[in-house]
Design an enzyme around this catalytic site. Structure first.
Site, mmCIF file in Angstrom:
data_model
loop_
_atom_site.group_PDB
_atom_site.id
_atom_site.type_symbol
_atom_site.label_atom_id
_atom_site.label_comp_id
_atom_site.label_asym_id
_atom_site.label_seq_id
_atom_site.Cartn_x
_atom_site.Cartn_y
_atom_site.Cartn_z
ATOM 1 C CD GLU A 154 19.733 15.665 6.859
ATOM 2 O OE1 GLU A 154 19.041 16.620 6.486
ATOM 3 O OE2 GLU A 154 20.459 15.020 6.086
ATOM 4 C CG HIS A 176 24.503 13.133 7.499
ATOM 5 N ND1 HIS A 176 25.296 13.973 6.760
ATOM 6 C CD2 HIS A 176 23.234 13.412 7.131
ATOM 7 C CE1 HIS A 176 24.544 14.746 5.991
ATOM 8 N NE2 HIS A 176 23.282 14.423 6.188
ATOM 9 C CG HIS A 217 20.736 11.738 2.283
ATOM 10 N ND1 HIS A 217 21.864 11.385 2.975
ATOM 11 C CD2 HIS A 217 20.381 12.971 2.744
ATOM 12 C CE1 HIS A 217 22.183 12.363 3.802
ATOM 13 N NE2 HIS A 217 21.304 13.323 3.693
ATOM 14 C CG ASN A 236 23.969 11.390 -1.788
ATOM 15 O OD1 ASN A 236 22.890 11.085 -2.283
ATOM 16 N ND2 ASN A 236 25.014 11.689 -2.524
ATOM 17 N NE ARG A 265 40.072 -6.454 -0.827
ATOM 18 C CZ ARG A 265 40.310 -6.514 -2.135
ATOM 19 N NH1 ARG A 265 39.954 -7.556 -2.842
ATOM 20 N NH2 ARG A 265 40.927 -5.523 -2.752
ATOM 21 C CG ASP A 295 19.238 15.171 -7.476
ATOM 22 O OD1 ASP A 295 19.910 14.119 -7.558
ATOM 23 O OD2 ASP A 295 19.623 16.182 -6.856
ATOM 24 C CG ASP A 344 18.371 16.456 1.329
ATOM 25 O OD1 ASP A 344 17.985 17.191 2.271
ATOM 26 O OD2 ASP A 344 19.542 16.067 1.219
ATOM 27 C CG LEU A 380 26.097 17.457 -4.205
ATOM 28 C CD1 LEU A 380 25.657 16.034 -4.511
ATOM 29 C CD2 LEU A 380 25.411 18.438 -5.145
ATOM 30 N N GLY A 411 21.737 19.649 -0.232
ATOM 31 C CA GLY A 411 20.323 19.468 -0.544
ATOM 32 C C GLY A 411 20.087 19.565 -2.042
HETATM 33 ZN ZN LIG Z 1 18.678 16.834 4.290
#
Ligand SMILES: [Zn+2]
Length: 390
Positions: free
Chosen positions: A140, A206, A227, A230, A238, A259, A285, A317, A319
């Site tokens: 990651e 990401h 994820h 996130n 649009r 979660d 995660d 946040l 994990g």
């Molecule tokens: Zn992660």
């Protein structure tokens, strides 16, 4: 020596078998049938789990740690403790997942994780305690968007090049199985194509990508999304962006942290409807704090504060402390999905996403005898790895 396992139900998980008969020999499944069709063989010892459900062992393709251990920092001798903890939550296989750290620290961590993966292959079918096995590595980062980095430290983000990807690959001795990458950063498309060529599951995430870039990433070889929602450019009706692509393209599977904190239950439902029972994947995660009291913990180089089950670093946040059995139960509570469909998103679907569904994430002849025994409500009663642990 053959063992015959039986219970009230079994999830293959594409099908449900009543009063199942699961035959295991030398750590492998030799037969899956129903007791209404077949008697317990005379030479097999019978293990009866009563009204429980037999399901494939959960497979977590995105996990940073648990039981106080961080996968980038833990020593080879400590990692089995994480494996034992995961087994108590129904997990039999996992991909230790890195975060963006200084490259030299990352190379060292990848070498240790490669050692752990190779050592886990040697775990025998008798003598060793039951533990989830690390099967491959999820990178990651470090090729993540500055704008959508979450808690990954900005100084550790790297512009993708095939050379750096190859150094990571070499450090991991070829055990990289998932690469999370932001497709919009310069150089990303070339690395996506190269990783896909090496049979890595390229996962977009990401990322602040607009829709056409996300579509180009799929064309280059991306097949999954990390994820969903996130650390992604938000969905706008649009300006659909990366999420518009992830939710509508059937070539992509996608994962979600269920979660109840990372994604609101209504959006969990939206995700499940969009990706369906074949392409929705559950991840945790989870970080080192999982299974531990509130406090301060490490996530690779990042310091994380955990309070009331919420992990944050600098207000973002960082994990989760989610376990996979909880994620499965949450799906059944947040949506109208059955326990079997929820189990599928934690077993067969991740195995398919990473190309390991031949003998992982399923209960079928020839597959590893890795399974979990669930109560009718989805609580883990027991976990069996390579036919052991009952
Ligand atoms: Zn992660």
């Amino acid at each position: 020596m053959r063992t015959a396992f039986t219970a009230a139900r079994l999830f293959t998980p594409t099908e449900e078998i009543l009063t199942p008969l699961l035959l295991v020999e030398d750590g492998r499944i030799t037969e899956v049938s129903s007791r209404s069709q077949k008697d317990v063989p005379g030479d097999a010892s019978l293990v009866d789990f009563g009204d429980a459900v037999l399901a494939p062992g959960f497979f977590d393709i995105h996990i940073h740690g648990g039981a106080g251990l961080d996968v980038m920092l833990a020593s080879l001798s400590d990692l089995p403790r994480l494996g034992k903890f995961l087994a108590t939550h129904g997990v039999t296989a996992y991909f230790p997942t890195t975060v963006a750290a200084p490259l030299d620290a990352t190379y060292a961590a990848l070498g240790r994780l490669a050692d752990a993966i190779e050592a886990a292959k040697a775990i025998s079918t008798n003598g060793d305690p039951v533990q989830a096995r690390p099967l491959g590595i999820h990178l990651e980062g470090p090729f993540l968007s500055h704008k959508r980095r979450g808690v990954h430290p900005p100084e550790n983000l790297v512009t993708p090049t095939p050379e750096i990807f190859d150094r990571l690959w070499q450090a991991a001795r070829g055990h990289v199985r998932v690469l999370t990458i932001a497709p919009e950063i310069p150089g990303a498309m070339e690395v996506i194509a190269e990783a896909a060529r090496r049979n890595v599951c390229v996962s977009i995430g990401h990322s602040d990508a607009e829709l056409p870039i996300a579509q180009a990433a799929v064309k280059a070889g991306a097949r999954h999304a990390t994820h969903t929602f996130n650390a992604m450019r938000p969905l706008d009706h649009r300006d659909p962006g990366i999420i518009g692509e992830v939710l509508t393209d059937d070539r992509l599977s996608a994962d979600l942290i269920v979660d109840g904190i990372h994604v609101a239950p209504a959006v969990v439902k939206l995700f499940l409807q969009a990706k369906g029972t074949e392409r929705a994947v559950l991840i945790t995660d989870a970080i080192s704090a999982t299974g531990m009291p509130d406090g301060r913990y490490q996530l690779g180089p990042i310091q994380v504060d955990v309070k009331d089950g919420k992990c944050t670093s600098g207000g973002s946040l960082a994990g989760s402390v989610l376990t996979m059995d909880r994620a499965v139960r949450n799906v059944t509570q947040f949506s109208d999905w059955s326990l079997r469909d929820a189990v599928r998103a934690a077993t067969l679907n991740p195995a398919r996403a990473v190309g390991l569904a031949d003998n992982r994430g399923i209960l079928a002849r020839g597959a590893d005898a890795d399974f979990t025994v669930l109560s009718p409500a989805g609580e883990v009663l027991k976990t069996i790895v390579r036919g052991r642990g009952f």
